[in-house]
Design a protein around this motif. Structure first.
Motif, short mmCIF file in Angstrom:
data_model
loop_
_atom_site.label_atom_id
_atom_site.label_comp_id
_atom_site.label_asym_id
_atom_site.label_seq_id
_atom_site.Cartn_x
_atom_site.Cartn_y
_atom_site.Cartn_z
N GLY A 74 0.79 -1.32 -0.17
CA GLY A 74 0.01 -0.05 0.16
C GLY A 74 0.78 1.21 0.10
O GLY A 74 0.11 2.23 0.16
N ILE A 75 2.11 1.16 -0.38
CA ILE A 75 2.98 2.28 -0.49
C ILE A 75 2.85 3.09 -1.82
O ILE A 75 2.86 4.37 -1.68
N ILE A 76 2.54 2.22 -2.82
CA ILE A 76 2.36 3.02 -4.00
C ILE A 76 1.05 2.23 -4.73
O ILE A 76 0.66 1.30 -4.20
N ARG A 77 0.51 3.09 -5.62
CA ARG A 77 -0.57 2.31 -6.62
C ARG A 77 0.18 2.23 -7.98
O ARG A 77 0.67 3.18 -8.68
N TRP A 78 0.40 0.97 -8.30
CA TRP A 78 0.96 0.48 -9.45
C TRP A 78 0.09 0.04 -10.67
O TRP A 78 -0.72 -1.06 -10.40
N SER A 79 0.00 0.95 -11.81
CA SER A 79 -1.15 0.45 -12.74
C SER A 79 -0.29 0.92 -14.13
O SER A 79 -0.31 1.97 -14.24
N GLY A 80 0.14 -0.19 -14.73
CA GLY A 80 0.66 0.15 -16.26
C GLY A 80 1.93 0.77 -15.77
O GLY A 80 2.79 0.72 -15.16
N ARG A 81 2.16 2.28 -16.29
CA ARG A 81 3.43 2.84 -16.27
C ARG A 81 3.08 3.91 -15.15
O ARG A 81 3.93 4.54 -14.77
#
Length: 300
Positions: free
Chosen positions: A56-63
Motif C-alpha cells: 500500500g505504499i504505491i499504486r502501480w497500474s501500467g506505467r
C-alpha cells in the motif's frame, strides 16, 4: 523470499528511500530509470514495485506508480549476508552482459568484478573458467580474461541449439504418464497465459517472466545433466531479450502468448505432430525477435 535475494532486498530498501523523499501522490520514475539508478535488472525493479504496491505504499497500474503513503522504518527488509551461490553468480554475470554495459573484446578485471558480484576472486576465476565453454569469455594470451560478447553468431547458434532441445522435450513430454506433475503444470500455465492475454494492454511487460516459466516447465521434463547446464544460459538470454527491444512490444508479446497456447493445447491432447509444428513455429519467431533486438542495439 527464499532464494538468495540480496539484490531484491537492497533495491526494495533503496526504493523506500526514494519514496520517502517524494511528496504524496507523486509519480515514481520509470522502471528503466530506476533500474539504471540502482544498477539492477528491470526484473528486480518489478519485483520491488510489486511489493511496494502490495504494502500500500504505491499504486502501480501500467506505467503509473503513484505514492500513496510515506514509508516507515518497519517497511524496510533485512538484508542478509549470504554467500553467493554459483547459480546466482551466473545470473548476475549474464545479467551484466545482457544489459550491454560492456562491449565485446573488453578485458575483465577479476578484482573489480569480484567486488561487484560480492564473491572472492578465486570463486570468480573458477566461474569464468566454467563459463568459457559457452563461448562468452576466453583467457587472454597475457593472462586474465576477455569478454567475447553476445554476437549475432552466438545468438544464431544458441537459437538453433535451443530448438533442438525444445523439440526433444516436446516429444518426451507427450509420452509422460497421466499422473505426472507436468499435466497440472500445463493447466496452470494455460490459465496464466489466458489471464495475461485478457490484460495484455496494461500488463504486456509481464510476459518475459511468464515466458521463462513456460519454457522452463517444458524443458524441465528432460532429465539430462548436460542439457541442464546449457538451459541456464539459454533461459537467461531468451528471458532478457524481451526487455531489450521495446518496439511493438505489446503486439509481439500478445502473439507469443498465442503461440504458447497452441503448444500447450497440442501437448495436453498428446498430439505430438501438432506440438512439434507449433514449437518449431514459436522457435522461429523467437529467433527472429532475438536477432531484431540485437539489431536494435547495434550488436549485429
Amino acid at each position: 523470499m527464499a532464494r538468495t535475494d540480496e539484490r531484491f532486498r537492497e533495491a526494495y530498501n533503496a526504493l523506500l528511500s526514494i519514496c520517502k523523499n517524494l511528496p504524496l501522490e507523486a509519480q515514481l520514475p520509470s522502471e528503466l530509470a530506476l533500474a539504471d539508478d540502482l544498477d539492477v535488472s528491470r526484473t528486480v525493479i518489478r519485483s520491488a514495485l510489486q511489493r511496494l504496491d502490495a504494502e500500500g505504499i504505491i499504486r502501480w497500474s501500467g506505467r503509473q506508480k503513484q505514492l500513496l503513503r510515506k514509508p516507515v522504518a518497519s517497511d524496510r527488509v533485512r538484508v542478509r549476508s549470504e554467500p553467493v551461490s554459483p547459480d546466482e553468480l551466473e545470473r548476475r554475470f549474464l545479467d551484466w552482459i545482457l544489459r550491454f554495459d560492456v562491449p565485446p573484446g573488453t578485458p575483465l578485471n577479476v578484482t573489480d568484478l569480484a567486488r561487484q558480484f560480492r564473491v572472492s576472486a578465486h570463486a570468480l576465476q573458477e566461474f569464468l573458467a566454467s563459463l568459457s565453454r559457452f563461448g562468452l569469455v576466453q583467457r587472454r594470451r597475457k593472462g586474465g580474461w576477455e569478454l567475447l560478447g553476445f554476437t549475432r553468431d552466438f545468438a544464431v547458434e544458441l537459437s538453433d541449439f535451443r530448438t533442438i532441445l525444445e523439440l526433444n522435450a516436446v516429444s518426451q513430454l507427450v509420452r509422460l504418464p497421466d499422473d505426472h506433475d507436468i499435466w497440472p503444470e500445463l493447466d496452470r500455465l494455460d490459465a496464466a497465459h489466458r489471464a495475461l492475454a485478457a490484460e495484455i494492454e496494461t500488463k504486456y511487460h509481464d510476459f518475459s517472466l511468464l515466458d521463462e516459466q513456460f519454457h522452463a516447465t517444458i524443458d524441465g521434463v528432460v532429465k539430462n545433466r548436460f542439457v541442464a547446464e546449457f538451459q541456464k544460459v539459454i533461459s537467461l538470454v531468451f528471458h532478457y531479450h524481451y526487455q531489450w527491444d521495446k518496439k511493438d512490444e505489446l503486439d509481439r508479446n500478445a502473439a507469443a502468448i498465442a503461440e504458447h497456447l497452441r503448444i500447450i493445447e497440442a501437448l495436453r491432447t498428446r498430439d505430438e505432430s501438432a506440438a512439434l509444428t507449433a514449437a518449431r513455429m514459436h522457435m522461429t519467431t523467437s529467433k527472429q525477435t532475438l536477432l531484431a533486438s540485437l539489431n536494435t542495439h547495434s550488436l549485429i
